[in-house]
Design an enzyme around this catalytic site. Structure first.
Site, PDB file in Angstrom:
ATOM      1  N   HIS A   1     -75.765 -22.522   2.823  1.00 37.48           N
ATOM      2  CA  HIS A   1     -74.454 -23.171   2.746  1.00 37.48           C
ATOM      3  C   HIS A   1     -73.669 -22.948   4.054  1.00 37.48           C
ATOM      4  O   HIS A   1     -72.506 -23.328   4.142  1.00 37.48           O
ATOM      5  CB  HIS A   1     -73.628 -22.577   1.597  1.00 37.48           C
ATOM      6  CG  HIS A   1     -74.095 -22.953   0.225  1.00 37.48           C
ATOM      7  ND1 HIS A   1     -74.488 -24.223  -0.119  1.00 37.48           N
ATOM      8  CD2 HIS A   1     -74.205 -22.213  -0.921  1.00 37.48           C
ATOM      9  CE1 HIS A   1     -74.819 -24.255  -1.408  1.00 37.48           C
ATOM     10  NE2 HIS A   1     -74.669 -23.049  -1.905  1.00 37.48           N
TER      11      HIS A   1
ATOM     12  N   SER B   1     -67.052 -29.665 -10.267  1.00 44.47           N
ATOM     13  CA  SER B   1     -68.279 -28.914 -10.499  1.00 44.47           C
ATOM     14  C   SER B   1     -68.085 -27.434 -10.138  1.00 44.47           C
ATOM     15  O   SER B   1     -68.506 -26.527 -10.869  1.00 44.47           O
ATOM     16  CB  SER B   1     -69.410 -29.532  -9.675  1.00 44.47           C
ATOM     17  OG  SER B   1     -70.625 -28.893  -9.940  1.00 44.47           O
TER      18      SER B   1
ATOM     19  N   TYR C   1     -74.962 -37.411  -2.409  1.00 40.58           N
ATOM     20  CA  TYR C   1     -75.358 -37.289  -3.817  1.00 40.58           C
ATOM     21  C   TYR C   1     -75.224 -38.650  -4.515  1.00 40.58           C
ATOM     22  O   TYR C   1     -76.112 -39.081  -5.246  1.00 40.58           O
ATOM     23  CB  TYR C   1     -74.425 -36.265  -4.465  1.00 40.58           C
ATOM     24  CG  TYR C   1     -74.667 -35.971  -5.930  1.00 40.58           C
ATOM     25  CD1 TYR C   1     -75.474 -34.910  -6.321  1.00 40.58           C
ATOM     26  CD2 TYR C   1     -74.045 -36.725  -6.929  1.00 40.58           C
ATOM     27  CE1 TYR C   1     -75.668 -34.618  -7.660  1.00 40.58           C
ATOM     28  CE2 TYR C   1     -74.238 -36.439  -8.278  1.00 40.58           C
ATOM     29  CZ  TYR C   1     -75.051 -35.377  -8.632  1.00 40.58           C
ATOM     30  OH  TYR C   1     -75.237 -35.090  -9.972  1.00 40.58           O
TER      31      TYR C   1
HETATM   32  P1  A3P Z   1     -72.043 -31.067 -12.199  1.00 38.34           P
HETATM   33  O1  A3P Z   1     -71.378 -29.745 -12.328  1.00 38.34           O
HETATM   34  O2  A3P Z   1     -71.083 -32.154 -11.822  1.00 38.34           O
HETATM   35  O3  A3P Z   1     -72.846 -31.443 -13.393  1.00 38.34           O
HETATM   36  P2  A3P Z   1     -75.435 -27.411  -6.612  1.00 38.34           P
HETATM   37  O4  A3P Z   1     -76.878 -27.437  -6.889  1.00 38.34           O
HETATM   38  O5  A3P Z   1     -75.075 -27.709  -5.190  1.00 38.34           O
HETATM   39  O6  A3P Z   1     -74.803 -26.171  -7.129  1.00 38.34           O
HETATM   40  O7  A3P Z   1     -74.790 -28.642  -7.412  1.00 38.34           O
HETATM   41  C1  A3P Z   1     -74.683 -28.582  -8.817  1.00 38.34           C
HETATM   42  C2  A3P Z   1     -74.386 -29.960  -9.339  1.00 38.34           C
HETATM   43  O8  A3P Z   1     -75.554 -30.776  -9.256  1.00 38.34           O
HETATM   44  C3  A3P Z   1     -73.992 -29.929 -10.806  1.00 38.34           C
HETATM   45  O9  A3P Z   1     -73.069 -30.992 -10.992  1.00 38.34           O
HETATM   46  C4  A3P Z   1     -75.320 -30.191 -11.485  1.00 38.34           C
HETATM   47  O10 A3P Z   1     -75.223 -30.626 -12.812  1.00 38.34           O
HETATM   48  C5  A3P Z   1     -75.889 -31.260 -10.572  1.00 38.34           C
HETATM   49  N1  A3P Z   1     -77.347 -31.381 -10.675  1.00 38.34           N
HETATM   50  C6  A3P Z   1     -78.247 -30.402 -10.868  1.00 38.34           C
HETATM   51  N2  A3P Z   1     -79.490 -30.911 -10.911  1.00 38.34           N
HETATM   52  C7  A3P Z   1     -79.380 -32.238 -10.753  1.00 38.34           C
HETATM   53  C8  A3P Z   1     -80.328 -33.311 -10.713  1.00 38.34           C
HETATM   54  N3  A3P Z   1     -81.626 -33.091 -10.869  1.00 38.34           N
HETATM   55  N4  A3P Z   1     -79.854 -34.551 -10.524  1.00 38.34           N
HETATM   56  C9  A3P Z   1     -78.538 -34.772 -10.363  1.00 38.34           C
HETATM   57  N5  A3P Z   1     -77.592 -33.811 -10.389  1.00 38.34           N
HETATM   58  C10 A3P Z   1     -78.001 -32.548 -10.582  1.00 38.34           C
END
Ligand code: A3P
Length: 348
Positions: free
Chosen positions: A141, A173, A247
């Site tokens: 990050h 999120s 995304y």
């Molecule tokens: P939400 O909290 O909006 O559902 P990171 O991995 O950077 O921590 O991001 C987490 C976010 O990505 C979360 O969003 C999560 O649900 C979503 N996420 C995780 N896996 C995913 C996938 N396979 N496809 C799309 N979104 C995904």
């Protein structure tokens, strides 16, 4: 914010503590141009000092909560599809039983991956024993200006993929994630990392408080806008080294973006693979619904008992912010985003 001696710090104790995030102290410190927890700071310094990019290295970068876990799953699957074929009855795909966060570890949280030789940057050949990947696959990050120099240096073919997400969804999120962590039950593991039980009684973080911090730029590895802009500009300057993904684009139009991603990584799909449906196979394997419903992601615990895997897969939608933000919050965030990204060519 307050000042002690030479250090400025952001005191989260009035309700902003992220509790069981696993980063120990509940204080974010400014380091270089961003905010970071004390424990992660040592890891980032180690990364900056000791990491030397190899030609085959692939770096996955993101601002927290922008779809990092999805990117990890996709890239791991693309890169390892010879070793772990998508449509094989004899090969068990690692994603079915291992969290993407373990398959592609974060350098920033090295202290919660005990014995991960991939993150020992003093060993040059360490990558070969991490799930047999043909290359080092690591995530970070860390904002662009603070990356180790060798990553973007044209002397190596090391490549970076950055994923970002629109500001309101990233914020929502993040807010949910912080509160999940704050309410996670105390662990009894033997990792040696303090369970942060003292934070158990702390209250949930209100959306109003979280919003103020986010808009002020105070978020882990933030300010959010600086993070996104840094990588965006670098992707324009060095498109051969850095691929910038959104995304929302991946969600809307996954196939062409997956093809583009694979080609950029140097693992493009052959016509035969396309004909066999490998692209869709990867998208299905890594889809939100599929990953969320796997036993490892429903019941597993990540990172030495700090994070429940199920909290990483929440809704996975574009536009969930509409269910939470007031019109005034939306206006403020829109205004801030317009102001910060003005003239950059980047828009959400
Ligand atoms: P939400 O909290 O909006 O559902 P990171 O991995 O950077 O921590 O991001 C987490 C976010 O990505 C979360 O969003 C999560 O649900 C979503 N996420 C995780 N896996 C995913 C996938 N396979 N496809 C799309 N979104 C995904």
């Amino acid at each position: 914010m307050a000042t002690t001696g030479d250090e400025i710090f952001c005191d989260y104790s009035r309700g902003m503590s992220v509790g069981r995030l696993g980063l120990g102290d509940s204080v974010l410190y400014p380091y270089q141009s961003f905010w970071i927890f004390a424990e992660a700071l040592e890891n980032v310094k180690d990364f900056q000092k000791n990491f030397e990019a190899l030609d085959t290295d692939l770096i996955l970068a993101s601002v927290p909560k922008s779809g990092t876990v999805w990117l990890k799953a996709l890239v791991f699957t693309i890169v390892n599809r010879t070793r772990y074929p998508i449509f094989s009855s004899s090969h068990h795909h690692p994603l079915l039983t291992i969290s993407p966060h373990d398959l592609v570890p974060f350098v920033d949280f090295k202290h919660v991956y005990p014995d991960c030789s991939l993150l020992d940057f003093t060993k040059k050949s360490s990558h070969i024993d991490h799930y047999d990947s043909p290359c080092r696959l690591i995530a970070t990050h860390v904002p662009y200006p603070s990356l180790p120099e060798s990553i973007m240096d044209d002397a190596t073919n090391c490549k970076t993929v950055y994923i970002c997400r629109n500001p309101p969804d990233t914020f929502i999120s993040l807010w949910h994630f912080i509160n999940k962590i704050r309410t996670m039950p105390e662990s009894n593991d033997n990792s040696g990392i303090p369970p942060l039980s003292s934070k158990k009684e702390s209250t949930l973080l209100s959306i109003e408080d979280a919003f103020e911090f986010f808009c002020d730029g105070v978020s882990e590895f933030g300010p959010y806008w600086d993070h996104v802009l840094g990588y965006w500009k670098a992707s324009l300057e060095k498109p051969h080294k850095l691929l910038f993904l959104k995304y929302e684009d991946l969600k809307k139009d996954p196939e062409p973006h997956l093809k583009k991603l694979a080609e950029f990584l140097g693992y493009g799909f052959s016509i035969e693979e396309e004909r066999q449906g490998v692209i869709n196979g990867i998208l299905n394997l890594c889809s939100f619904q599929h990953l969320k419903n796997l036993d490892v992601n429903k019941n597993g615990i990540l990172w030495c008992n700090f994070v429940a895997n199920k909290d990483i897969f929440r809704k996975g939608e574009v536009g969930d912010w509409k269910n939470y933000l007031t019109p005034a919050m939306v206006e403020r965030l829109d205004h801030l985003t317009e102001e910060k990204l003005h003239g950059s060519g980047l828009a959400f």
